[in-house]
Design a protein around this motif. Structure first.
Motif, PDB file in Angstrom:
ATOM      1  N   TRP A 119      54.135 -32.090 -56.685  1.00 19.56           N
ATOM      2  CA  TRP A 119      52.675 -32.158 -56.652  1.00 19.56           C
ATOM      3  C   TRP A 119      52.150 -31.700 -55.291  1.00 19.56           C
ATOM      4  CZ3 TRP A 119      49.035 -34.763 -53.764  1.00 19.56           C
ATOM      5  CH2 TRP A 119      47.733 -34.703 -54.256  1.00 19.56           C
ATOM      6  N   THR A 120      52.791 -32.132 -54.199  1.00 21.36           N
ATOM      7  CA  THR A 120      52.320 -31.730 -52.868  1.00 21.36           C
ATOM      8  C   THR A 120      52.534 -30.241 -52.633  1.00 21.36           C
ATOM      9  OG1 THR A 120      54.427 -32.427 -51.907  1.00 21.36           O
ATOM     10  CG2 THR A 120      52.600 -33.981 -51.775  1.00 21.36           C
ATOM     11  N   ALA A 146      49.680 -28.584 -54.464  1.00 24.28           N
ATOM     12  CA  ALA A 146      48.434 -28.786 -53.726  1.00 24.28           C
ATOM     13  C   ALA A 146      48.399 -27.919 -52.471  1.00 24.28           C
ATOM     14  CB  ALA A 146      48.282 -30.264 -53.359  1.00 24.28           C
TER      15      ALA A 146
END
Length: 102
Positions: free
Chosen positions: A73-74, A77
């Protein structure tokens, strides 16, 4: 006026507790390192091709968690933010007012 005093008293008390906890954790880490010769870090993130793990060893307790989903997820992002910044720079170059002020 009384509300401000309550806020600042609770803020200062919380800050003191956080600093105390950080101090206890640092003393524990340094004592373990010097007294027992352990070189294991308190927080360790291990990244491999198939998974990412977080190891935490504080005050004699420890654990290991799989944070692969959080890592993915990071990364998504981060790539979205980089793309947005690049597109923003392209748009700013196209605006005539920006060229006039340079």
């Amino acid at each position: 006026m009384k509300d401000r005093r309550c806020f600042w008293a609770s803020f200062f008390s919380t800050l003191c507790l956080i600093i105390l906890a950080c101090g206890v954790i640092m003393v524990d880490y340094q004592t373990t390192k010097v007294g027992f010769g352990e070189r294991q870090p308190m927080i360790l993130v291990q990244v491999s091709e198939e998974k990412t793990t977080l190891s935490l060893h504080v005050l004699g307790m420890g654990g290991e968690w799989d944070i692969t989903k959080l890592d993915h997820w990071t990364q998504r992002a981060e790539s979205a933010v980089i793309t947005a910044v690049d597109e923003g720079r392209k748009l700013l170059k196209e605006i005539e007012l920006q060229k006039a002020y340079k």
